[in-house]
Scaffold this motif. Structure first.
Motif, PDB file in Angstrom:
ATOM      1  N   GLY A 270      21.179  -2.104  10.950  1.00 37.76           N
ATOM      2  CA  GLY A 270      21.835  -2.622   9.757  1.00 37.76           C
ATOM      3  C   GLY A 270      20.880  -2.947   8.617  1.00 37.76           C
ATOM      4  O   GLY A 270      21.292  -3.448   7.573  1.00 37.76           O
ATOM      5  N   VAL A 271      19.603  -2.685   8.774  1.00 40.45           N
ATOM      6  CA  VAL A 271      18.644  -2.976   7.696  1.00 40.45           C
ATOM      7  C   VAL A 271      18.649  -1.817   6.704  1.00 40.45           C
ATOM      8  O   VAL A 271      18.450  -0.655   7.088  1.00 40.45           O
ATOM      9  N   GLY A 272      18.900  -2.123   5.445  1.00 37.33           N
ATOM     10  CA  GLY A 272      18.912  -1.097   4.384  1.00 37.33           C
ATOM     11  C   GLY A 272      19.805   0.066   4.774  1.00 37.33           C
ATOM     12  O   GLY A 272      20.885  -0.124   5.338  1.00 37.33           O
ATOM     13  N   ASP A 273      19.344   1.271   4.468  1.00 35.45           N
ATOM     14  CA  ASP A 273      20.131   2.459   4.844  1.00 35.45           C
ATOM     15  C   ASP A 273      19.533   3.140   6.072  1.00 35.45           C
ATOM     16  O   ASP A 273      19.750   4.331   6.294  1.00 35.45           O
ATOM     17  N   LEU A 274      18.754   2.386   6.843  1.00 35.12           N
ATOM     18  CA  LEU A 274      18.045   3.010   7.974  1.00 35.12           C
ATOM     19  C   LEU A 274      18.989   3.637   8.992  1.00 35.12           C
ATOM     20  O   LEU A 274      20.011   3.048   9.348  1.00 35.12           O
ATOM     21  N   TYR A 296      14.947   6.331   1.209  1.00 36.49           N
ATOM     22  CA  TYR A 296      13.824   5.738   0.453  1.00 36.49           C
ATOM     23  C   TYR A 296      12.494   6.052   1.134  1.00 36.49           C
ATOM     24  O   TYR A 296      11.527   5.308   1.015  1.00 36.49           O
ATOM     25  N   ARG A 297      12.434   7.128   1.898  1.00 37.66           N
ATOM     26  CA  ARG A 297      11.312   7.391   2.778  1.00 37.66           C
ATOM     27  C   ARG A 297       9.933   7.279   2.115  1.00 37.66           C
ATOM     28  O   ARG A 297       9.060   6.560   2.591  1.00 37.66           O
ATOM     29  N   ASP A 298       9.756   7.967   0.969  1.00 41.26           N
ATOM     30  CA  ASP A 298       8.404   7.996   0.394  1.00 41.26           C
ATOM     31  C   ASP A 298       7.958   6.598  -0.040  1.00 41.26           C
ATOM     32  O   ASP A 298       6.805   6.215   0.149  1.00 41.26           O
ATOM     33  N   ARG A 299       8.916   5.836  -0.614  1.00 35.56           N
ATOM     34  CA  ARG A 299       8.562   4.479  -1.053  1.00 35.56           C
ATOM     35  C   ARG A 299       8.313   3.555   0.136  1.00 35.56           C
ATOM     36  O   ARG A 299       7.413   2.715   0.114  1.00 35.56           O
ATOM     37  N   LEU A 300       9.110   3.715   1.171  1.00 33.25           N
ATOM     38  CA  LEU A 300       8.900   2.874   2.365  1.00 33.25           C
ATOM     39  C   LEU A 300       7.562   3.207   3.033  1.00 33.25           C
ATOM     40  O   LEU A 300       6.825   2.304   3.451  1.00 33.25           O
ATOM     41  N   LEU A 301       7.242   4.495   3.072  1.00 32.26           N
ATOM     42  CA  LEU A 301       5.954   4.897   3.660  1.00 32.26           C
ATOM     43  C   LEU A 301       4.797   4.259   2.886  1.00 32.26           C
ATOM     44  O   LEU A 301       3.883   3.667   3.479  1.00 32.26           O
ATOM     45  N   ALA A 302       4.862   4.332   1.545  1.00 30.57           N
ATOM     46  CA  ALA A 302       3.793   3.755   0.722  1.00 30.57           C
ATOM     47  C   ALA A 302       3.711   2.243   0.957  1.00 30.57           C
ATOM     48  O   ALA A 302       2.619   1.670   1.091  1.00 30.57           O
ATOM     49  N   TRP A 303       4.862   1.599   1.021  1.00 32.60           N
ATOM     50  CA  TRP A 303       4.938   0.146   1.236  1.00 32.60           C
ATOM     51  C   TRP A 303       4.302  -0.238   2.576  1.00 32.60           C
ATOM     52  O   TRP A 303       3.507  -1.183   2.667  1.00 32.60           O
ATOM     53  N   ALA A 364       9.345  -7.053   9.933  1.00 33.60           N
ATOM     54  CA  ALA A 364       9.377  -7.975   8.784  1.00 33.60           C
ATOM     55  C   ALA A 364       9.003  -7.246   7.499  1.00 33.60           C
ATOM     56  O   ALA A 364       9.621  -7.455   6.442  1.00 33.60           O
ATOM     57  N   VAL A 365       8.001  -6.386   7.580  1.00 36.19           N
ATOM     58  CA  VAL A 365       7.556  -5.656   6.386  1.00 36.19           C
ATOM     59  C   VAL A 365       8.659  -4.686   5.931  1.00 36.19           C
ATOM     60  O   VAL A 365       8.908  -4.527   4.732  1.00 36.19           O
ATOM     61  N   ILE A 366       9.349  -4.080   6.868  1.00 34.40           N
ATOM     62  CA  ILE A 366      10.454  -3.166   6.509  1.00 34.40           C
ATOM     63  C   ILE A 366      11.605  -3.962   5.879  1.00 34.40           C
ATOM     64  O   ILE A 366      12.170  -3.568   4.854  1.00 34.40           O
ATOM     65  N   ARG A 367      11.928  -5.103   6.471  1.00 34.61           N
ATOM     66  CA  ARG A 367      13.011  -5.939   5.919  1.00 34.61           C
ATOM     67  C   ARG A 367      12.680  -6.372   4.495  1.00 34.61           C
ATOM     68  O   ARG A 367      13.523  -6.355   3.607  1.00 34.61           O
ATOM     69  N   GLU A 368      11.432  -6.763   4.311  1.00 33.37           N
ATOM     70  CA  GLU A 368      10.982  -7.209   2.992  1.00 33.37           C
ATOM     71  C   GLU A 368      11.133  -6.082   1.975  1.00 33.37           C
ATOM     72  O   GLU A 368      11.535  -6.300   0.840  1.00 33.37           O
TER      73      GLU A 368
END
Ligand SMILES: Cc1ncc(COP(=O)(O)O)c(C=O)c1O
Length: 374
Positions: A270-274, A296-303, A364-368
């Motif tokens: 249920g986190v984001g569109d995962l 949001y793959r590329d942005r999540l990868l960079a994050w 936590a980092v993904i949720r953030e």
């Protein structure tokens, strides 16, 4: 970012520390025996790995690519023949077909398991087709019942690419025992990894196993007598020593990977569109990789990388779009599921030594990211 805060995709140093005495003992014994080629540890490993895969024989070779190549050579697949495989895999799967002079014919994958879509196989069969080569990608077995039924109907060999699936089960049976031959890789980061390159072919067919054992050793059974134009593709005895030390832990390590995957699922639901990976019924995957999907793959990868988390894409370019295969005439849009996945997939850290705290930090980092950045 301190070093301690970094979470790698896999942690081979932590694994080494956990098994160091046994690895050193076996390496040391090999160094003193000096049986570096086709030595004692290799014979022990071949027997132990065959038992582990619940099949009759395992033959150690120099790499996963060589395992695939030698499997195809043993089946006498040659120029003019075609082998059906899948668009989304590591390029080695197709390169093995190319290496024996045959033509790789690709089909798309299923969107939920990322493995070969059996519904597309029949349309790809021609009178030159000799084999079907599914990949147990990320440690999830391909749909072997459906693929095997087609192979039987058309008289095709079923060869497994099990490079990512050491210990996985399909309807109770181990990957590596499901086709006529199976290829494993012991690349260091695999669930069972050497300290260098290595691979094995497994089979229940004694004659094929003998043929592969001969092919990998210059086509020779008796020293300096060469029955076949073989290759030099023996698994090093030193690498076999490392693999013997590790094999004893593999079931425990795979069980830990399953625990971690279950924990990711619980915490990321249920986190984001995962979209989270799910095991099919009747299958026991070994989670070589834990691969999520997001638009949001590329942005999540960079994050994740900014936060010291070693996420990666497996694989960013499907086989049919690789420059090496430009001459095959495959087109963008030809395998839409594989292409879409390549845009959306992301592999999160997963390895047996990963702690609960490390996994919680990744979560936590993904949720953030989804709370703040999207
Ligand atoms: C699916 C798959 N097939 C084949 C290979 C080739 O193995 P190797 O790198 O040991 O040659 C790999 C891994 O690298 C792989 O992941």
């Amino acid at each position: 970012m301190t070093y301690e805060n970094r979470i790698p995709l896999v942690d081979l140093v932590a694994q080494f520390r956990a098994i160091e005495p046994e690895v050193r003992r076996r390496l040391d014994a090999t160094l003193t025996r000096a049986d570096f080629i086709l030595g004692h540890e290799l014979a022990e490993f071949e027997s132990a790995f065959a038992s582990f895969c619940e099949c009759r024989r395992a033959v150690g070779v120099a790499s996963g690519l060589d395992a695939l190549k030698l499997a195809l050579r043993a089946l006498e697949i040659r120029p003019g023949d075609e082998v059906i495989t899948v668009a989304n895999s590591f390029i080695a799967t197709a390169l093995a077909v190319t290496a024996v002079g045959a033509k790789p014919v690709l089909v798309d994958c299923e969107p939920d398991t990322f493995t070969m879509n059996p519904a597309q196989i029949e349309a790809a069969i021609t009178d030159r087709t000799r084999a079907v080569l599914p990949v147990h990608l990320y440690g999830h077995p391909a749909d072997i019942a459906a693929i095997g039924a087609i192979c039987e109907r058309y008289g095709l060999h079923l060869v497994e690419d099990a490079a990512q699936a050491h210990g996985a089960r399909y309807r109770g049976r181990r990957c590596g025992s499901l086709g006529v031959l199976a290829a494993f890789s012991f690349y260091p980061g695999k669930n069972l990894g050497a300290y260098g390159d290595g691979g094995a072919v497994t089979t229940n067919d004694e004659a094929l196993a003998d043929r592969i054992a001969t092919l990998r050793n210059y086509g020779s059974k008796v020293k300096y007598i060469h029955e076949l134009c073989g290759e030099n593709s023996r698994l090093d005895t030193l690498q076999a020593a490392v693999l013997n030390a590790k094999l004893a832990h593999l079931d425990t390590w795979n069980a830990r990977r399953r625990e971690l995957a279950a924990r990711y699922e619980e915490l990321l639901k249920g986190v984001g569109d995962l979209q989270l990976p799910k095991a099919q019924a009747d299958v026991e995957p070994v989670w070589h990789l834990y691969v999520i999907r997001t638009s949001y793959r590329d942005r999540l990868l960079a994050w994740l990388q900014e936060h010291g988390i070693g996420a990666l894409i497996h694989y960013p370019v499907p086989i049919h779009l690789q420059p090496a295969y430009a001459h095959m005439g495959w087109k963008r849009g030809q395998f839409p599921v594989a292409e879409r996945l390549a845009q959306e997939i992301l592999s999160l850290p997963i390895y047996p030594e990963m702690t609960e705290a490390q996994l919680n930090r990744v979560v936590a980092v993904i949720r953030e990211f989804f709370d703040r950045a999207v």
